[in-house]
Design a protein around this motif. Structure first.
Motif, PDB file in Angstrom:
ATOM      1  N   HIS A  61      42.115  10.006 -25.541  1.00  0.00           N
ATOM      2  CA  HIS A  61      42.785  11.224 -25.055  1.00  0.00           C
ATOM      3  C   HIS A  61      43.290  10.986 -23.629  1.00  0.00           C
ATOM      4  N   VAL A  62      44.080   9.941 -23.444  1.00  0.00           N
ATOM      5  CA  VAL A  62      44.529   9.513 -22.115  1.00  0.00           C
ATOM      6  C   VAL A  62      45.568  10.480 -21.567  1.00  0.00           C
ATOM      7  N   LEU A  63      45.289  11.034 -20.376  1.00  0.00           N
ATOM      8  CA  LEU A  63      46.275  11.855 -19.683  1.00  0.00           C
ATOM      9  C   LEU A  63      47.228  10.971 -18.895  1.00  0.00           C
ATOM     10  N   THR A  64      46.687  10.007 -18.176  1.00  0.00           N
ATOM     11  CA  THR A  64      47.488   9.074 -17.381  1.00  0.00           C
ATOM     12  C   THR A  64      46.617   7.874 -17.031  1.00  0.00           C
ATOM     13  N   HIS A  65      47.238   6.733 -16.786  1.00  0.00           N
ATOM     14  CA  HIS A  65      46.479   5.563 -16.357  1.00  0.00           C
ATOM     15  C   HIS A  65      46.286   5.545 -14.843  1.00  0.00           C
ATOM     16  N   ALA A  66      46.874   6.508 -14.147  1.00  0.00           N
ATOM     17  CA  ALA A  66      46.621   6.664 -12.713  1.00  0.00           C
ATOM     18  C   ALA A  66      45.434   7.609 -12.543  1.00  0.00           C
ATOM     19  N   TYR A  67      44.699   7.465 -11.454  1.00  0.00           N
ATOM     20  CA  TYR A  67      43.591   8.376 -11.175  1.00  0.00           C
ATOM     21  C   TYR A  67      44.154   9.695 -10.671  1.00  0.00           C
ATOM     22  N   ILE A  68      43.637  10.816 -11.189  1.00  0.00           N
ATOM     23  CA  ILE A  68      44.160  12.112 -10.759  1.00  0.00           C
ATOM     24  C   ILE A  68      43.187  12.864  -9.860  1.00  0.00           C
ATOM     25  N   TYR A  69      41.981  12.371  -9.700  1.00  0.00           N
ATOM     26  CA  TYR A  69      41.011  13.050  -8.833  1.00  0.00           C
ATOM     27  C   TYR A  69      40.811  12.239  -7.564  1.00  0.00           C
ATOM     28  N   ASN A  70      40.600  12.941  -6.464  1.00  0.00           N
ATOM     29  CA  ASN A  70      40.251  12.273  -5.209  1.00  0.00           C
ATOM     30  C   ASN A  70      38.767  11.994  -5.192  1.00  0.00           C
ATOM     31  N   ASP A  71      38.368  10.911  -4.542  1.00  0.00           N
ATOM     32  CA  ASP A  71      36.952  10.597  -4.402  1.00  0.00           C
ATOM     33  C   ASP A  71      36.403  11.115  -3.080  1.00  0.00           C
ATOM     34  N   ASN A  72      37.031  12.141  -2.520  1.00  0.00           N
ATOM     35  CA  ASN A  72      36.580  12.658  -1.225  1.00  0.00           C
ATOM     36  C   ASN A  72      35.695  13.898  -1.362  1.00  0.00           C
ATOM     37  N   GLY A  73      35.328  14.215  -2.582  1.00  0.00           N
ATOM     38  CA  GLY A  73      34.446  15.353  -2.802  1.00  0.00           C
ATOM     39  C   GLY A  73      35.124  16.705  -2.790  1.00  0.00           C
ATOM     40  N   ARG A  74      36.438  16.740  -2.593  1.00  0.00           N
ATOM     41  CA  ARG A  74      37.151  18.021  -2.539  1.00  0.00           C
ATOM     42  C   ARG A  74      37.949  18.295  -3.798  1.00  0.00           C
ATOM     43  N   ASP A  75      37.921  17.420  -4.745  1.00  0.00           N
ATOM     44  CA  ASP A  75      38.781  17.584  -5.907  1.00  0.00           C
ATOM     45  C   ASP A  75      37.983  17.957  -7.143  1.00  0.00           C
ATOM     46  N   GLY A  76      38.690  18.145  -8.206  1.00  0.00           N
ATOM     47  CA  GLY A  76      38.096  18.501  -9.480  1.00  0.00           C
ATOM     48  C   GLY A  76      39.186  18.706 -10.499  1.00  0.00           C
ATOM     49  N   ALA A  77      38.840  19.323 -11.603  1.00  0.00           N
ATOM     50  CA  ALA A  77      39.787  19.532 -12.691  1.00  0.00           C
ATOM     51  C   ALA A  77      40.105  21.012 -12.840  1.00  0.00           C
ATOM     52  N   ARG A  78      41.336  21.279 -13.236  1.00  0.00           N
ATOM     53  CA  ARG A  78      41.751  22.634 -13.579  1.00  0.00           C
ATOM     54  C   ARG A  78      42.268  22.579 -15.009  1.00  0.00           C
ATOM     55  N   VAL A  79      41.617  23.324 -15.880  1.00  0.00           N
ATOM     56  CA  VAL A  79      41.977  23.356 -17.291  1.00  0.00           C
ATOM     57  C   VAL A  79      42.493  24.747 -17.610  1.00  0.00           C
ATOM     58  N   MET A  80      43.684  24.810 -18.178  1.00  0.00           N
ATOM     59  CA  MET A  80      44.248  26.096 -18.583  1.00  0.00           C
ATOM     60  C   MET A  80      44.193  26.174 -20.104  1.00  0.00           C
ATOM     61  N   SER A  81      43.637  27.286 -20.601  1.00  0.00           N
ATOM     62  CA  SER A  81      43.488  27.462 -22.040  1.00  0.00           C
ATOM     63  C   SER A  81      43.725  28.920 -22.402  1.00  0.00           C
ATOM     64  N   THR A  82      43.731  29.194 -23.703  1.00  0.00           N
ATOM     65  CA  THR A  82      43.884  30.577 -24.150  1.00  0.00           C
ATOM     66  C   THR A  82      42.649  31.406 -23.810  1.00  0.00           C
ATOM     67  N   ALA A  83      41.545  30.750 -23.418  1.00  0.00           N
ATOM     68  CA  ALA A  83      40.339  31.466 -22.989  1.00  0.00           C
ATOM     69  C   ALA A  83      40.348  31.714 -21.483  1.00  0.00           C
ATOM     70  N   GLY A  84      41.384  31.233 -20.785  1.00  0.00           N
ATOM     71  CA  GLY A  84      41.481  31.410 -19.344  1.00  0.00           C
ATOM     72  C   GLY A  84      41.568  30.082 -18.631  1.00  0.00           C
ATOM     73  N   THR A  85      41.531  30.142 -17.299  1.00  0.00           N
ATOM     74  CA  THR A  85      41.597  28.949 -16.475  1.00  0.00           C
ATOM     75  C   THR A  85      40.198  28.577 -16.024  1.00  0.00           C
ATOM     76  N   ILE A  86      39.850  27.312 -16.205  1.00  0.00           N
ATOM     77  CA  ILE A  86      38.548  26.805 -15.810  1.00  0.00           C
ATOM     78  C   ILE A  86      38.775  25.810 -14.676  1.00  0.00           C
ATOM     79  N   THR A  87      38.117  26.019 -13.555  1.00  0.00           N
ATOM     80  CA  THR A  87      38.207  25.083 -12.427  1.00  0.00           C
ATOM     81  C   THR A  87      36.811  24.553 -12.149  1.00  0.00           C
ATOM     82  N   LYS A  88      36.688  23.242 -12.122  1.00  0.00           N
ATOM     83  CA  LYS A  88      35.396  22.607 -11.846  1.00  0.00           C
ATOM     84  C   LYS A  88      35.591  21.635 -10.685  1.00  0.00           C
TER      85      LYS A  88
END
Length: 90
Positions: A61-88
């Motif tokens: 389930h590859v989104l991209t071969h580039a890294y999308i998260y920062n390793d500085n502790g300030r990043d995370g994922a945002r998932v948008m779904s029909t159940a709402g937006t989930i930010t972790k």
């Protein structure tokens, strides 16, 4: 769950509802790339999970071969779904 330091980086989405939901997009929360969020349009049955991967070692389930998260502790994922937006945050 989100693991920012793993290789590949993973975003695991679990549908804890009692009905199917549609995952619309997955992206990062801090300084997203210009091509984010990544549109996925995946239906996820009740009680099921899916894991999206990014980075050069991604192979499921590859989104991209580039890294999308920062390793500085300030990043995370945002998932948008029909159940709402989930930010972790990492």
């Amino acid at each position: 769950t989100v693991r920012c330091y793993a290789h590949p980086e993973t975003t695991k989405i679990h549908n804890g509802t009692n009905h199917a939901i549609t995952i619309n997009s997955v992206g990062s929360t801090y300084q997203p790339r210009s091509n984010e969020p990544f549109h996925v349009s995946k239906t996820l049955a009740a009680g099921h999970s899916i894991t999206y991967e990014t980075g050069y070692d991604a192979n499921s389930h590859v989104l991209t071969h580039a890294y999308i998260y920062n390793d500085n502790g300030r990043d995370g994922a945002r998932v948008m779904s029909t159940a709402g937006t989930i930010t972790k945050h990492c």
